[in-house]
Design a protein around this motif. Structure first.
Motif, PDB file in Angstrom:
ATOM      1  N   LEU A 114      -6.887   4.854  -1.331  1.00 34.66           N
ATOM      2  CA  LEU A 114      -5.526   4.714  -0.996  1.00 34.66           C
ATOM      3  C   LEU A 114      -5.215   5.589   0.724  1.00 34.66           C
ATOM      4  CD1 LEU A 114      -4.279   5.804  -4.223  1.00 34.66           C
ATOM      5  CD2 LEU A 114      -3.975   3.479  -3.298  1.00 34.66           C
ATOM      6  N   ARG A 115      -5.912   6.297   1.037  1.00 30.05           N
ATOM      7  CA  ARG A 115      -5.908   6.805   2.605  1.00 30.05           C
ATOM      8  C   ARG A 115      -5.975   5.738   3.600  1.00 30.05           C
ATOM      9  NH1 ARG A 115      -9.076  11.609   0.871  1.00 30.05           N
ATOM     10  NH2 ARG A 115      -7.965  12.714  -0.438  1.00 30.05           N
ATOM     11  N   GLU A 116      -7.324   4.771   3.267  1.00 25.97           N
ATOM     12  CA  GLU A 116      -7.525   3.663   4.118  1.00 25.97           C
ATOM     13  C   GLU A 116      -6.253   2.938   4.152  1.00 25.97           C
ATOM     14  OE1 GLU A 116     -11.189   2.654   2.597  1.00 25.97           O
ATOM     15  OE2 GLU A 116     -12.165   4.440   3.281  1.00 25.97           O
ATOM     16  N   ASN A 117      -5.520   2.665   3.146  1.00 24.75           N
ATOM     17  CA  ASN A 117      -4.447   1.768   2.890  1.00 24.75           C
ATOM     18  C   ASN A 117      -3.120   2.540   2.720  1.00 24.75           C
ATOM     19  OD1 ASN A 117      -5.771  -0.948   2.478  1.00 24.75           O
ATOM     20  ND2 ASN A 117      -6.936   0.376   1.217  1.00 24.75           N
ATOM     21  N   ALA A 118      -2.928   3.573   3.724  1.00 22.50           N
ATOM     22  CA  ALA A 118      -1.919   4.452   3.517  1.00 22.50           C
ATOM     23  C   ALA A 118      -0.299   3.534   3.929  1.00 22.50           C
ATOM     24  CB  ALA A 118      -1.810   5.284   4.548  1.00 22.50           C
ATOM     25  N   HIS A 119      -0.373   2.247   4.528  1.00 21.34           N
ATOM     26  CA  HIS A 119       0.703   1.710   4.483  1.00 21.34           C
ATOM     27  C   HIS A 119       1.278   0.858   3.256  1.00 21.34           C
ATOM     28  CE1 HIS A 119      -2.659  -1.177   4.667  1.00 21.34           C
ATOM     29  NE2 HIS A 119      -2.079  -2.296   5.004  1.00 21.34           N
ATOM     30  N   LEU A 120       0.188   0.823   2.210  1.00 16.29           N
ATOM     31  CA  LEU A 120       0.771   0.191   0.919  1.00 16.29           C
ATOM     32  C   LEU A 120       0.340   1.042  -0.185  1.00 16.29           C
ATOM     33  CD1 LEU A 120      -1.309  -3.098   1.614  1.00 16.29           C
ATOM     34  CD2 LEU A 120       1.059  -2.657   1.463  1.00 16.29           C
ATOM     35  N   ASN A 125       2.442   4.607  -8.195  1.00  9.82           N
ATOM     36  CA  ASN A 125       3.311   5.336  -9.004  1.00  9.82           C
ATOM     37  C   ASN A 125       3.269   6.867  -8.467  1.00  9.82           C
ATOM     38  OD1 ASN A 125       4.689   4.025 -10.828  1.00  9.82           O
ATOM     39  ND2 ASN A 125       3.431   4.500 -12.526  1.00  9.82           N
ATOM     40  N   MET A 126       1.884   7.395  -8.272  1.00 12.25           N
ATOM     41  CA  MET A 126       1.373   8.472  -7.781  1.00 12.25           C
ATOM     42  C   MET A 126       2.037   8.905  -6.329  1.00 12.25           C
ATOM     43  SD  MET A 126      -2.147  10.305  -7.058  1.00 12.25           S
ATOM     44  CE  MET A 126      -2.655   9.273  -6.109  1.00 12.25           C
ATOM     45  N   PHE A 127       1.974   8.030  -5.472  1.00 11.33           N
ATOM     46  CA  PHE A 127       2.507   8.321  -4.106  1.00 11.33           C
ATOM     47  C   PHE A 127       3.913   7.881  -3.912  1.00 11.33           C
ATOM     48  CE2 PHE A 127      -1.934   8.333  -2.860  1.00 11.33           C
ATOM     49  CZ  PHE A 127      -2.141   9.306  -2.050  1.00 11.33           C
ATOM     50  N   GLY A 128       4.414   7.101  -4.682  1.00  9.47           N
ATOM     51  CA  GLY A 128       5.966   7.119  -4.939  1.00  9.47           C
ATOM     52  C   GLY A 128       6.400   8.305  -5.325  1.00  9.47           C
ATOM     53  N   GLY A 445      11.912  36.260  11.996  1.00  9.11           N
ATOM     54  CA  GLY A 445      11.698  34.928  11.413  1.00  9.11           C
ATOM     55  C   GLY A 445      10.352  34.653  10.702  1.00  9.11           C
ATOM     56  N   PHE A 446      10.269  33.435  10.265  1.00  9.24           N
ATOM     57  CA  PHE A 446       8.809  33.053   9.586  1.00  9.24           C
ATOM     58  C   PHE A 446       8.731  31.402   9.807  1.00  9.24           C
ATOM     59  CE2 PHE A 446      11.980  32.963   6.012  1.00  9.24           C
ATOM     60  CZ  PHE A 446      11.894  31.543   5.533  1.00  9.24           C
ATOM     61  N   GLY A 447       7.684  31.088   9.620  1.00  8.08           N
ATOM     62  CA  GLY A 447       7.113  29.714   9.541  1.00  8.08           C
ATOM     63  C   GLY A 447       6.506  29.371   8.502  1.00  8.08           C
ATOM     64  N   LEU A 448       6.976  28.155   7.798  1.00  4.21           N
ATOM     65  CA  LEU A 448       6.416  27.678   6.694  1.00  4.21           C
ATOM     66  C   LEU A 448       6.007  26.139   6.791  1.00  4.21           C
ATOM     67  CD1 LEU A 448       7.873  27.894   3.073  1.00  4.21           C
ATOM     68  CD2 LEU A 448       6.868  25.724   3.990  1.00  4.21           C
ATOM     69  N   GLY A 449       4.800  25.757   6.780  1.00  6.99           N
ATOM     70  CA  GLY A 449       4.059  24.404   7.105  1.00  6.99           C
ATOM     71  C   GLY A 449       4.709  23.485   5.818  1.00  6.99           C
ATOM     72  N   PHE A 450       5.564  22.763   6.192  1.00  5.27           N
ATOM     73  CA  PHE A 450       6.126  22.053   5.084  1.00  5.27           C
ATOM     74  C   PHE A 450       5.166  21.039   4.151  1.00  5.27           C
ATOM     75  CE2 PHE A 450       8.429  17.948   3.678  1.00  5.27           C
ATOM     76  CZ  PHE A 450       9.514  18.765   2.985  1.00  5.27           C
ATOM     77  N   GLU A 451       4.223  20.745   4.948  1.00  3.28           N
ATOM     78  CA  GLU A 451       3.120  19.797   3.990  1.00  3.28           C
ATOM     79  C   GLU A 451       2.400  21.060   2.863  1.00  3.28           C
ATOM     80  OE1 GLU A 451       4.437  17.164   6.799  1.00  3.28           O
ATOM     81  OE2 GLU A 451       3.528  19.232   7.315  1.00  3.28           O
ATOM     82  N   ARG A 452       2.182  22.074   3.492  1.00  2.72           N
ATOM     83  CA  ARG A 452       1.800  23.284   2.414  1.00  2.72           C
ATOM     84  C   ARG A 452       2.643  23.249   1.273  1.00  2.72           C
ATOM     85  NH1 ARG A 452      -2.152  27.176   4.601  1.00  2.72           N
ATOM     86  NH2 ARG A 452      -3.807  26.030   5.374  1.00  2.72           N
ATOM     87  N   LEU A 453       3.710  23.337   1.536  1.00  2.00           N
ATOM     88  CA  LEU A 453       4.693  23.251   0.465  1.00  2.00           C
ATOM     89  C   LEU A 453       4.880  22.037  -0.375  1.00  2.00           C
ATOM     90  CD1 LEU A 453       7.302  24.801  -0.737  1.00  2.00           C
ATOM     91  CD2 LEU A 453       8.814  23.694   0.765  1.00  2.00           C
ATOM     92  N   VAL A 454       4.687  21.067   0.070  1.00  2.00           N
ATOM     93  CA  VAL A 454       4.704  19.895  -0.478  1.00  2.00           C
ATOM     94  C   VAL A 454       3.235  19.862  -1.340  1.00  2.00           C
ATOM     95  CG1 VAL A 454       4.747  17.550  -0.651  1.00  2.00           C
ATOM     96  CG2 VAL A 454       6.055  18.270   1.251  1.00  2.00           C
ATOM     97  N   ARG A 464      -3.863  15.358   3.160  1.00  2.00           N
ATOM     98  CA  ARG A 464      -3.542  14.106   3.997  1.00  2.00           C
ATOM     99  C   ARG A 464      -2.772  13.204   2.958  1.00  2.00           C
ATOM    100  NH1 ARG A 464      -9.456  13.156   6.681  1.00  2.00           N
ATOM    101  NH2 ARG A 464      -9.691  15.564   7.236  1.00  2.00           N
ATOM    102  N   ASP A 465      -2.551  13.436   1.679  1.00  2.00           N
ATOM    103  CA  ASP A 465      -2.056  12.850   0.604  1.00  2.00           C
ATOM    104  C   ASP A 465      -0.490  13.209   0.559  1.00  2.00           C
ATOM    105  OD1 ASP A 465      -4.195  11.651   0.082  1.00  2.00           O
ATOM    106  OD2 ASP A 465      -4.954  12.979  -1.374  1.00  2.00           O
ATOM    107  N   VAL A 466       0.081  14.094   1.300  1.00  2.00           N
ATOM    108  CA  VAL A 466       1.276  14.417   1.129  1.00  2.00           C
ATOM    109  C   VAL A 466       2.234  14.435   2.188  1.00  2.00           C
ATOM    110  CG1 VAL A 466       0.874  16.457  -0.579  1.00  2.00           C
ATOM    111  CG2 VAL A 466       1.017  16.982   1.640  1.00  2.00           C
ATOM    112  N   ILE A 467       1.602  13.583   3.207  1.00  2.00           N
ATOM    113  CA  ILE A 467       2.318  13.207   4.420  1.00  2.00           C
ATOM    114  C   ILE A 467       2.071  11.399   4.657  1.00  2.00           C
ATOM    115  CG2 ILE A 467       0.392  13.537   6.119  1.00  2.00           C
ATOM    116  CD1 ILE A 467       2.338  14.428   8.119  1.00  2.00           C
ATOM    117  N   PRO A 468       3.236  10.940   5.092  1.00  2.00           N
ATOM    118  CA  PRO A 468       3.161   9.409   4.973  1.00  2.00           C
ATOM    119  C   PRO A 468       1.873   8.789   5.761  1.00  2.00           C
ATOM    120  CG  PRO A 468       5.478  10.068   5.391  1.00  2.00           C
ATOM    121  CD  PRO A 468       4.774  11.538   5.417  1.00  2.00           C
TER     122      PRO A 468
END
Length: 478
Positions: A114-120, A125-128, A445-454, A464-468
């Protein structure tokens, strides 16, 4: 007629009315039952075709992945698995999909495929579910800060400074790469003739610029893309990722810890409320994934239990020094089960140590504070002991560090001394030092990597599975 989102159709508010649905075919059974999805929800709506009511040529074009428009009556379903369905009286093919070539078939695909076909892959269901959760979390971030009087600041993507001091930055230049760039007398490249007149990079953080705005607007936040040229292929690293970075004037470290805990709990609670169906599917996926692991490596909590665990527990606040004592005395350390043995104060904690503190020792989220100055950035406020700084990291179950922050060094002379010790040129950050000359005040202040949160909220195990479209070493596809 305007089409209605499938999410709204499944709410049943248009029962016994003529409706129009548009979406992509997930499956087609017996030349009669179409499972249609438009991305608005994890659920498909069933469209029922009356046998022999549509031309054979049209029926042949109803294939997995095809875009179609269905008109008909919304009725209560007689079949199992769905409450409502559309009794179709009109069917239009909007876009064909060659069933032989379409990669995303109605079967289980590996995450690597699915990573190799990230455009599709978003059509599964999972990636939606993942991307709807990501979208909701993103909205929750803005909602929290906007509701609490923060101002959104767009800090530069192109910068001449390295906020982290790590040096792992992507260079930005208009010079040709054939070696013909103008040179100084000593043979080095003359960046004064480059587009920006100096050596520039893609940013690793908007923090330094956000600090300057906090010293005028009071409380601000950035939420944008950041870049790191770290040659790492782990499941936790991306070359392009999004960072959330609030900065607040007059906040000390305790205030900063309060803010971070409140913020994290808000965005998780909001997403739990808004994405119930998506999170249930992702919880099922995680349970299936963990069945393949040895019992000792499986999580003690389901995904939704883990999210509620964060909401229901106060974050335990522990000094770095206390944490080192706990780790040194721990069984995994004494029995040399840790990959990195803790034997002295000053060690940089690894994910295995952080997870031990959260999952085994305290059994709740942990905020570590007052780290050794030598392992933290130059801008963190030096404590009176001269060897620790007012830094904090928030540690979560299953993931380790999710937030890094600090009270910033507001004293001009101390900041200059620290920069000189690390060979950071004063002239490079003259504007940053100005904020310590003119009306300086305690701020944090602080920094939070958004993908870590997702990653945490979705229960996925590879960033790699939580960013488009993931950007990693040797990969800038799509």
């Amino acid at each position: 007629m305007k089409h209605t989102k499938i999410k709204d159709l499944l709410a049943g508010s248009s029962l016994l009315q003529e409706v129009v649905a548009k979406g992509w075919v997930r499956s087609f059974r017996n030349n009669q039952f179409i499972a249609l999805n438009d991305g608005s929800t994890i659920h498909n709506i069933q469209c029922v075709l009356e046998l022999d009511a549509f031309p054979e040529e049209t029926i042949k074009r109803v294939t997995t992945g095809a875009a179609i428009c269905v008109k008909g009556t919304l009725v209560e379903s007689q079949g199992k698995g769905q409450k409502y369905e559309i009794q179709a009286n009109s069917l239009e093919i909007l876009g064909d999909s060659d069933a032989e070539k379409y990669p995303i078939q109605p079967k289980k695909h590996s995450l690597e495929f699915l990573r190799e076909n990230a455009h599709l892959r978003i059509r599964t269901n999972m990636f939606g579910a993942i991307m709807r959760v990501r979208s909701t979390l993103s909205f929750a971030v803005h909602k929290y800060f906007q509701d609490n009087g923060f101002f959104y600041v767009n800090t530069p993507i192109i910068t001449g400074s390295d906020a982290e001091g790590a040096g792992e930055m992507f260079q930005v230049t208009s010079f040709p790469l054939d070696g013909s760039a103008p040179k100084n007398e000593d043979g080095s490249i003359n960046y004064k003739e480059d587009f920006f007149g100096k050596h520039t990079n893609l940013t690793v953080s908007g923090q330094l610029e956000a600090e300057t705005y906090a010293m005028a607007l009071g409380q601000v936040y950035t939420f944008g893309p950041t870049f790191r040229a770290e040659n790492s292929n782990t499941s936790r690293h991306l070359a392009e990722f999004w960072m959330i970075e609030p900065e607040v004037a007059f906040n000390n470290l305790d205030d900063n810890m309060d803010l971070a805990e409140d913020f994290i709990k808000f965005v998780i609670k909001y997403t739990l409320e808004k994405c119930e169906d998506d999170l249930k599917l992702l919880e099922t996926r995680l349970i299936d994934e963990e069945k393949a692991k040895p019992q000792a490596e499986r999580s003690e909590m389901s995904l939704i239990e883990k999210l509620n665990f964060v909401l229901e527990n106060n974050f335990k606040r522990v000094s770095y020094t206390e944490a080192i004592d706990i780790l040194k005395a721990s069984k995994p350390n004494k029995n040399k089960k840790f990959q990195y043995i803790i034997d002295e104060w000053g060690a940089d904690l690894q994910s295995e140590h952080e997870r031990f503190l959260v999952e085994k020792h305290f059994k709740c989220p942990v905020i570590l504070f007052d780290y050794p100055a030598k392992i933290k950035a130059f801008y963190m406020r030096l404590n009176e002991d001269g060897k620790t700084v007012r830094a904090m990291d928030i540690l979560f179950p299953g993931i380790g560090e999710i937030v890094g922050g600090s009270q910033r060094e507001e004293r001009y002379d101390v900041l200059v001394e620290k920069m000189n010790a690390l060979n950071i040129p004063e002239e490079e950050l003259w504007w940053y030092l100005d904020t310590r000359k003119f009306g300086s005040a305690v701020h944090s202040g602080f920094g939070l990597g958004f993908e870590r949160l997702v990653l945490f909220v979705t229960g996925m195990t590879n960033i790699r599975d939580v960013i488009p479209f993931p950007r990693t070493p040797q990969n800038a596809e799509f």
